[in-house]
Design an enzyme around this catalytic site. Structure first.
Site, mmCIF file in Angstrom:
data_model
loop_
_atom_site.group_PDB
_atom_site.id
_atom_site.type_symbol
_atom_site.label_atom_id
_atom_site.label_comp_id
_atom_site.label_asym_id
_atom_site.label_seq_id
_atom_site.Cartn_x
_atom_site.Cartn_y
_atom_site.Cartn_z
ATOM 1 N N GLY A 1 0.772 -1.245 0.000
ATOM 2 C CA GLY A 1 0.000 0.000 0.000
ATOM 3 C C GLY A 1 0.797 1.286 0.000
ATOM 4 O O GLY A 1 0.261 2.341 0.342
ATOM 5 N N SER A 2 2.075 1.221 -0.435
ATOM 6 C CA SER A 2 2.856 2.468 -0.393
ATOM 7 C C SER A 2 2.382 3.475 -1.443
ATOM 8 O O SER A 2 2.414 4.684 -1.204
ATOM 9 C CB SER A 2 4.356 2.184 -0.522
ATOM 10 O OG SER A 2 4.674 1.719 -1.808
ATOM 11 N N ILE B 1 -8.845 -6.919 -13.821
ATOM 12 C CA ILE B 1 -10.247 -6.533 -13.709
ATOM 13 C C ILE B 1 -10.995 -6.893 -14.995
ATOM 14 O O ILE B 1 -10.432 -6.897 -16.084
ATOM 15 C CB ILE B 1 -10.415 -5.058 -13.292
ATOM 16 C CG1 ILE B 1 -9.990 -4.113 -14.383
ATOM 17 C CG2 ILE B 1 -9.626 -4.757 -12.017
ATOM 18 C CD1 ILE B 1 -10.342 -2.672 -14.037
ATOM 19 N N ASN C 1 -3.699 2.722 -13.440
ATOM 20 C CA ASN C 1 -2.862 1.701 -12.817
ATOM 21 C C ASN C 1 -1.423 2.177 -12.866
ATOM 22 O O ASN C 1 -1.062 2.972 -13.728
ATOM 23 C CB ASN C 1 -3.003 0.379 -13.584
ATOM 24 C CG ASN C 1 -2.167 -0.729 -12.991
ATOM 25 O OD1 ASN C 1 -2.127 -0.898 -11.765
ATOM 26 N ND2 ASN C 1 -1.469 -1.473 -13.829
ATOM 27 N N HIS D 1 2.463 0.590 -13.174
ATOM 28 C CA HIS D 1 3.208 -0.630 -13.458
ATOM 29 C C HIS D 1 4.697 -0.330 -13.347
ATOM 30 O O HIS D 1 5.166 0.656 -13.910
ATOM 31 C CB HIS D 1 2.868 -1.137 -14.863
ATOM 32 C CG HIS D 1 3.546 -2.423 -15.180
ATOM 33 N ND1 HIS D 1 3.158 -3.622 -14.619
ATOM 34 C CD2 HIS D 1 4.631 -2.691 -15.941
ATOM 35 C CE1 HIS D 1 3.958 -4.575 -15.045
ATOM 36 N NE2 HIS D 1 4.867 -4.037 -15.843
HETATM 37 C C1 GRF Z 1 4.285 -1.301 -7.090
HETATM 38 O O1 GRF Z 1 5.594 -1.553 -7.519
HETATM 39 C C2 GRF Z 1 3.365 -1.123 -8.272
HETATM 40 O O2 GRF Z 1 3.989 -0.514 -9.367
HETATM 41 C C3 GRF Z 1 2.997 -2.533 -8.609
HETATM 42 O O3 GRF Z 1 2.886 -3.189 -7.369
HETATM 43 C C4 GRF Z 1 3.671 -2.528 -6.405
HETATM 44 C C5 GRF Z 1 2.760 -2.145 -5.300
HETATM 45 O O4 GRF Z 1 3.430 -1.563 -4.210
HETATM 46 N N1 GRF Z 1 1.785 -2.558 -9.412
HETATM 47 P P1 GRF Z 1 2.597 -0.864 -3.072
HETATM 48 O O5 GRF Z 1 1.568 -1.871 -2.580
HETATM 49 O O6 GRF Z 1 1.966 0.365 -3.651
HETATM 50 O O7 GRF Z 1 3.594 -0.531 -1.998
#
Ligand code: GRF
Length: 215
Positions: free
Chosen positions: A11-12, A92, A106, A108
């Site tokens: 969840g960062s 989804i 999203n 990535h």
């Molecule tokens: C991030 O690297 C994002 O790009 C990918 O999954 C990871 C999620 O990290 N889709 P967080 O849960 O937001 O810390």
């Protein structure tokens, strides 16, 4: 503008967006965090930030479409304008995409269209690319194929492991995702087919294109 975040893990990125909203940099409100797993970092962060969260149990919905219909009904009930997938591990379904056309983003952790799907850092290292990065894009019916909003280029070092590369990229994720959300909320994003333009943004220099303005 009402924003919902969907997450499955740490969840960062959710927190980066939530903090940008709390500080007033993003002129909106986080209506809800929706999670498909219990006991994850994203829930702890929501608790700490005082943001409502909902766990929607995947096991109590027979199909992916049913699950997504449930989520869409929550989002519609809360009158959500923008949905941000942030480490959300489910693909989804059409039901969901069609309910929020060009309103689902999203992030990535690679320079799309390279290395879509899972384990992008492993794939980048295995391939031997010298530049990787991250991409914020709108979600369409494919996996990591939707129209690109912003990208950041990040160097790959000879001794990188998936973890060191991931953390170098993640620092930028926490800046480009809130920035993309702010551009959306401020009504500066124009979409023509696959081509997204941020009005009056600077497209002329690396590493972030278009250039960061607020983060
Ligand atoms: C991030 O690297 C994002 O790009 C990918 O999954 C990871 C999620 O990290 N889709 P967080 O849960 O937001 O810390």
């Amino acid at each position: 503008m009402k924003i919902a975040v969907l997450a499955s893990g740490r969840g960062s990125n959710f927190e980066a967006i939530a903090r940008a909203v709390k500080s007033g940099k993003i002129d909106g409100e986080i209506a809800v965090l929706i999670v498909d797993r219990k006991n994850i970092g994203a829930i702890e962060r929501a608790e700490r930030l005082g943001i409502n969260w909902i766990y929607v149990d995947p096991h109590s919905h027979p199909s992916r479409e049913d699950y997504d219909r449930k989520i869409v009904s929550i989002l519609k009930y809360l009158q959500v304008d923008l949905v941000c997938l942030a480490g959300y591990m489910k693909i989804i379904s059409e039901v969901f995409v069609d309910s929020f056309p060009n309103r689902i983003m999203n992030i990535h952790p690679a320079l799309l269209p390279s290395f879509p799907g899972l384990k992008s850092h492993e794939k980048a290292l295995q391939y031997g690319v010298k530049i990787s990065g991250a991409t914020v894009h709108f979600v369409d019916k494919g996996v990591d194929t939707g129209p690109i909003i912003v990208q950041v280029a990040v160097p790959v070092l000879p001794d990188d492991t998936p973890e060191t590369l991931a953390s170098r990229i993640l620092q930028f994720e926490h800046r480009i995702y809130p920035q993309a959300v702010k551009w959306f909320v401020d009504g500066r994003i124009e979409i023509k087919g696959r081509n997204v333009t941020v009005r009056d943004a600077d497209y002329s220099s690396l590493p972030v294109v278009p250039a960061l303005e607020d983060f």
